[in-house]
Design an enzyme around this catalytic site. Sequence first.
Site, PDB file in Angstrom:
ATOM      1  N   GLU A   1      -3.826   1.602  -3.091  1.00 51.71           N
ATOM      2  CA  GLU A   1      -3.986   3.027  -2.783  1.00 51.71           C
ATOM      3  C   GLU A   1      -3.026   3.870  -3.623  1.00 51.71           C
ATOM      4  OE1 GLU A   1      -5.039   5.806   1.094  1.00 51.71           O
ATOM      5  OE2 GLU A   1      -3.982   3.916   1.409  1.00 51.71           O
TER       6      GLU A   1
ATOM      7  N   TYR B   1      -7.665  -3.819  -2.309  1.00 48.27           N
ATOM      8  CA  TYR B   1      -7.621  -2.785  -1.281  1.00 48.27           C
ATOM      9  C   TYR B   1      -8.999  -2.735  -0.638  1.00 48.27           C
ATOM     10  CZ  TYR B   1      -7.124   1.887   0.818  1.00 48.27           C
ATOM     11  OH  TYR B   1      -7.098   2.955   1.689  1.00 48.27           O
TER      12      TYR B   1
ATOM     13  N   ASN C   1       0.872  -1.172   0.000  1.00 48.73           N
ATOM     14  CA  ASN C   1       0.000   0.000   0.000  1.00 48.73           C
ATOM     15  C   ASN C   1       0.909   1.221   0.000  1.00 48.73           C
ATOM     16  OD1 ASN C   1      -1.415   2.331   0.932  1.00 48.73           O
ATOM     17  ND2 ASN C   1      -3.025   1.043   1.770  1.00 48.73           N
TER      18      ASN C   1
ATOM     19  N   ASN D   1      -7.205  -4.134   5.582  1.00 54.54           N
ATOM     20  CA  ASN D   1      -7.767  -3.197   6.560  1.00 54.54           C
ATOM     21  C   ASN D   1      -8.378  -3.890   7.767  1.00 54.54           C
ATOM     22  OD1 ASN D   1      -7.501  -0.324   6.392  1.00 54.54           O
ATOM     23  ND2 ASN D   1      -8.462  -0.424   4.378  1.00 54.54           N
TER      24      ASN D   1
ATOM     25  N   ASP E   1      -3.929  -4.708   1.152  1.00 53.51           N
ATOM     26  CA  ASP E   1      -4.309  -4.095   2.423  1.00 53.51           C
ATOM     27  C   ASP E   1      -5.747  -4.519   2.717  1.00 53.51           C
ATOM     28  OD1 ASP E   1      -5.008  -2.526   4.545  1.00 53.51           O
ATOM     29  OD2 ASP E   1      -4.563  -0.600   3.588  1.00 53.51           O
TER      30      ASP E   1
ATOM     31  N   ASP F   1       3.068   4.918   4.825  1.00 49.31           N
ATOM     32  CA  ASP F   1       2.752   4.512   6.194  1.00 49.31           C
ATOM     33  C   ASP F   1       2.595   2.996   6.297  1.00 49.31           C
ATOM     34  OD1 ASP F   1       0.436   4.543   4.700  1.00 49.31           O
ATOM     35  OD2 ASP F   1      -0.738   5.732   6.110  1.00 49.31           O
ATOM     36  N   HIS F   2       2.586   2.299   5.175  1.00 47.82           N
ATOM     37  CA  HIS F   2       2.663   0.852   5.116  1.00 47.82           C
ATOM     38  C   HIS F   2       4.049   0.462   4.600  1.00 47.82           C
ATOM     39  CE1 HIS F   2      -1.786  -0.207   5.317  1.00 47.82           C
ATOM     40  NE2 HIS F   2      -1.804   1.096   5.143  1.00 47.82           N
TER      41      HIS F   2
END
Length: 500
Positions: free
Chosen positions: A277, A353, A248, A395, A393, A490-491
């Site tokens: 993303e 995603y 991601n 989530n 991802d 951030d991933h």
Amino acid sequence: MNSLFQFGFRSFLNPSSLAVNQSRFRIATLIPLQTVAMALNRLSLNLSTHNTTTGGTRKDTSLETNSSEIIVEENDSKVDIQSFKDDPSKIEAMTVHELRMTLRSVGILAKGRKHDLVIALQRFVENQTVGCVIDAVEDYRAQQTERDSNVSPSEGETEAAETKFLTPKKRQSAKSGCNPSRTKKKVSSEVDSSIVKHEHGVELMQKEPWTVLAHKKPHKGWIAYNPRTMRPKPLSKDTKSVKILSWNVNGLRALLKGFSAVELAEREDFDILCLQETKLQEKDVLEIKNSLMDGYHYTYWTCSVSKLGYSGTAIISRIEPISVRYGVGISEHDSEGRLVMVEFESFYLLNVYVPNSGDGLKRLSYRITQWDPSLSNYMKELEKLKPVILTGDLNCAHQEIDIYNPAGNRKSAGFTDEERQSFETSYLEKGFVDTFRQKHPDVVGYTYWGYRHGGRKTNRGWRLDYFLVSGTIAEKVHESYILPDVGGSDHCPIGLVLKL
């Protein structure tokens, strides 16, 4: 090579973490024995007090190690550090006073709230090192700037502390009351010059934060993920296999300003790269496709059309697929560009995603009653023809081991009971295998760290990114791993090596 991916490479290349390898050295005792004993006896530690010096005279403390235990001696008394390793919950159960007394008894002077004192003691036990801690935070704070204000559900409440490890060479100045941060700005070559700043000013020397067990409620036997020691040897060149990376990127254009996928490809030598993303619009894709890495000729992109510059997934491959599909075939799910599927000879690969449940859990119902079941059914239909690999991802931090602060995130998107149960019923109960957890059942490894509080530097993260595979090929998984040293998002990327 004309490549948009050749802007500077931004990765943190697995340097060795700070360690003290001496079998025995001496440090200054910071408190009288009687005070230490009172605190440690309350914890039922194996503390045996013999003869103390009249008047509480302070003597040297020594650290002795062997292959099975670490014992801190003070005035002929012993504290068995192994007891903390056997039952980490003892540290969490300590009072602030007990934590401070225990830290000082091993040569660490720590200021701050309970949580950060717990972390300091856990790091001492984990790393088996002794350090003196001084109050040098104000000088460092003045040099810091606020990081990205993007906040994620993973960020729990943080607490303050002021600590900094010293090398053995600098302990003498600390004993005499001298503050090295003010008297000598140059960092000694003996220490790791990479300073990790915890929230509100905690400073610890640590080059590889992911190798430190960071978890609010660790269970006995849990260990931190260390790719340097936990990744298996590569397969021999004559073994037929495929290597897939998934990432991601949280905005592909922003990532490419300071990152080179070419160098990542050279380092990892992957066959297929799955991105989530990307936040691209369809008009952006042609420019990207025309400037890709050499050798990766097969690229497949899907973008959000319901909300421009949002979501988006892509597959970049040097292996030509048999067929390609976009979405699951349901318009309500497919307008946000969340899924690309490519078919190869031995398997289907789905790059996905999964929708975030959002602020206030506004999309929670949609997520668990519509999206998850639809994706699960799609995977089962494909599986009738050949095995399925699902990556991306998702989530959801499936279990408590997959998130730094489980108790504080029960109502946060990605860790609600509903999402975790849906993950279980939609995928695992239908025969799909979480490959990382299969390979590393007791390992704490994260793939996402929020920006706002520097969660990556303190390893306070979530495991949101997965490789799930059909049970029929689970035993063919040679490696399922995380690349926490690769920055830019951030991933971080995750990888899978599958024998064919």
